[in-house]
Motif scaffolding. Structure first.
Motif, PDB file in Angstrom:
ATOM      1  N   MET A   1      -5.273  -8.253 -86.287  1.00 20.07           N
ATOM      2  CA  MET A   1      -4.980  -7.649 -85.163  1.00 20.07           C
ATOM      3  C   MET A   1      -3.881  -6.656 -85.143  1.00 20.07           C
ATOM      4  O   MET A   1      -3.710  -5.878 -84.359  1.00 20.07           O
ATOM      5  N   ASP A   2      -3.006  -6.875 -86.339  1.00 22.74           N
ATOM      6  CA  ASP A   2      -1.744  -5.892 -86.511  1.00 22.74           C
ATOM      7  C   ASP A   2      -2.211  -4.674 -87.154  1.00 22.74           C
ATOM      8  O   ASP A   2      -1.336  -3.882 -87.324  1.00 22.74           O
ATOM      9  N   GLY A   3      -3.619  -4.493 -87.834  1.00 23.76           N
ATOM     10  CA  GLY A   3      -3.650  -3.465 -88.462  1.00 23.76           C
ATOM     11  C   GLY A   3      -4.419  -2.197 -87.809  1.00 23.76           C
ATOM     12  O   GLY A   3      -5.230  -2.235 -86.952  1.00 23.76           O
ATOM     13  N   PRO A   4      -3.518  -1.232 -87.785  1.00 28.44           N
ATOM     14  CA  PRO A   4      -4.435   0.153 -87.189  1.00 28.44           C
ATOM     15  C   PRO A   4      -5.415   0.687 -87.656  1.00 28.44           C
ATOM     16  O   PRO A   4      -6.289   1.464 -86.995  1.00 28.44           O
ATOM     17  N   TRP A   5      -6.021   0.106 -88.690  1.00 28.82           N
ATOM     18  CA  TRP A   5      -7.309   0.554 -89.267  1.00 28.82           C
ATOM     19  C   TRP A   5      -8.554  -0.312 -88.568  1.00 28.82           C
ATOM     20  O   TRP A   5      -9.683   0.030 -88.788  1.00 28.82           O
ATOM     21  N   GLN A   6      -8.238  -1.192 -87.814  1.00 29.59           N
ATOM     22  CA  GLN A   6      -8.982  -2.060 -87.043  1.00 29.59           C
ATOM     23  C   GLN A   6      -9.487  -1.610 -85.723  1.00 29.59           C
ATOM     24  O   GLN A   6      -8.632  -0.877 -85.026  1.00 29.59           O
ATOM     25  N   MET A   7     -10.594  -1.572 -85.339  1.00 27.80           N
ATOM     26  CA  MET A   7     -10.881  -1.400 -84.000  1.00 27.80           C
ATOM     27  C   MET A   7     -10.270  -2.129 -83.092  1.00 27.80           C
ATOM     28  O   MET A   7     -10.213  -3.463 -83.236  1.00 27.80           O
ATOM     29  N   CYS A   8      -9.824  -1.858 -81.906  1.00 22.36           N
ATOM     30  CA  CYS A   8      -9.275  -2.832 -80.823  1.00 22.36           C
ATOM     31  C   CYS A   8      -7.821  -3.253 -81.169  1.00 22.36           C
ATOM     32  O   CYS A   8      -7.267  -4.275 -80.855  1.00 22.36           O
ATOM     33  N   HIS A   9      -7.260  -2.405 -82.300  1.00 20.64           N
ATOM     34  CA  HIS A   9      -5.893  -2.589 -82.692  1.00 20.64           C
ATOM     35  C   HIS A   9      -4.918  -2.898 -81.501  1.00 20.64           C
ATOM     36  O   HIS A   9      -5.170  -2.002 -80.542  1.00 20.64           O
ATOM     37  N   LYS A  10      -4.166  -3.629 -81.509  1.00 19.51           N
ATOM     38  CA  LYS A  10      -3.183  -3.787 -80.505  1.00 19.51           C
ATOM     39  C   LYS A  10      -1.891  -3.992 -80.796  1.00 19.51           C
ATOM     40  O   LYS A  10      -1.540  -4.363 -82.214  1.00 19.51           O
ATOM     41  N   THR A  11      -0.767  -3.597 -79.992  1.00 18.89           N
ATOM     42  CA  THR A  11       0.656  -3.879 -80.083  1.00 18.89           C
ATOM     43  C   THR A  11       0.804  -5.296 -80.222  1.00 18.89           C
ATOM     44  O   THR A  11      -0.046  -6.262 -79.717  1.00 18.89           O
ATOM     45  N   ALA A  12       1.860  -5.873 -80.769  1.00 23.58           N
ATOM     46  CA  ALA A  12       2.282  -7.275 -80.869  1.00 23.58           C
ATOM     47  C   ALA A  12       2.498  -7.892 -79.384  1.00 23.58           C
ATOM     48  O   ALA A  12       1.891  -8.956 -79.081  1.00 23.58           O
TER      49      ALA A  12
END
Length: 324
Positions: A1-12
């Motif tokens: 979830m912390d990876g900007p390469w992921q779809m639906c990436h979110k801030t902490a």
């Protein structure tokens, strides 16, 4: 979830809020389930530390673990630096546990959060492998592991054992073909890679309770880290079988090591088995046709005592079992 390469990436903060609400609803349905919040993808993430702190600030009360992920490689072919990567793994575990405890203190909570190291392995050999587009079921991420990879995996297993007070879940990624200890071939054929053996012995013989051994040994400096112990080790006690299993790796590339063991607090011990994984060629690999990296049985002394001495070959992984 912390990876900007992921779809639906979110801030902490965004992830922590969603995780908390999902956890609440899931536990309303079944209070017995245990939940793992997503920690950092690896220690190199610029958000490592702050990610865990903010996520847990939002969902600490409703989750039971936070996850860790880490893969290691040796792209620069620096063996001495490579063999101490388990020290980085140890620091990663202890740092994450400290963050959990800081949030616990901040929230005045009575609950201790544990860790799930749910992705770990060696992974780098296949990074630049080309895949033919539109091919059917092509081999992907099939690292071919050599002997020095087995040494690192063996010391990583010791690290997990030594931190079992907080690491309650640990998953090797993966088991077959993809960055895996077991390989198969289309149409038939199966064999085990070098990293299979430390994993097998740690899994089958590392049962019981890990003892906090007091270790004194010489250290060395690598290009990445200072004060690296030549000895990597863990000790597992199985009271039901009245066994003590010592896992030990000599990181030296040049010298044997005389390992002196003192079993204070136990009745006189007797060595019953010594498994050694060694080859002079650090780059040796196992194939379907040839298996140069296999464990061998080393003759043990029949002495019954509280003090024992065993010789560890240079760059070798060992399992020594004692009964009392």
């Amino acid at each position: 979830m912390d990876g900007p390469w992921q779809m639906c990436h979110k801030t902490a903060y965004e992830y922590g809020r969603i995780a908390n609400e999902a956890a609440k609803m899931m536990k309303w349905v079944d209070p017995s389930i245990e939940l793992v919040a997503c920690g950092s993808s690896n220690t190199a993430m610029p958000t490592f530390g702050s990610w865990e702190m903010q996520v847990l600030d939002e969902c600490y009360d409703n989750v039971d673990y936070i996850s860790l992920h880490q893969y290691y490689g040796n792209p620069t072919d620096d063996t001495m630096a490579y063999l101490c990567k388990s020290e980085d793994m140890d620091a990663f575990i202890k740092g994450t546990a400290a963050i959990c405890d800081a949030v616990k203190a901040k929230k005045h909570s009575a609950k201790t959060l544990n860790l799930s190291f749910d992705e770990w392995n060696v992974w780098f050999h296949s990074n630049n492998a080309e895949i033919e587009k539109w091919s059917v079921a092509p081999p992907q991420l099939e690292d071919i592991y050599n002997f020095e990879d087995a040494l690192l995996v063996g010391s990583m297993l010791m690290t997990l054992q030594n931190n079992c007070d907080r690491v309650k879940i640990a998953c090797l990624a993966q088991l077959v073909n993809v960055i895996a200890p077991i390989m198969t071939k289309t149409g038939g054929g199966v064999w085990v890679q070098t990293i299979f053996y430390p994993f097998m012995y740690a899994s089958t013989q590392g049962r019981g309770e890990t003892l906090r051994a007091i270790v004194d040994c010489d250290c060395y400096q690598s290009t990445e880290k200072d004060d690296i112990p030549y000895l990597a080790s863990s000790v597992v006690h199985n009271p039901e079988k009245r066994e003590i299993v010592v896992f030990a790796m000599n990181r030296s590339l040049e010298e044997e090591m005389e390992l002196s063991l003192v079993f204070d607090g136990f009745e006189a011990c007797k060595a019953c088995e010594h498994i050694e994984l060694y080859t002079d060629d650090l780059k040796a690999i196992n194939t379907e046709d040839q298996q140069p990296v296999v464990p061998v049985n080393v003759e043990v002394s029949d002495a019954v005592a509280n003090k024992h001495s065993v010789v560890l070959k240079k760059h070798s992984w060992n399992m020594i079992k004692y009964t009392y």
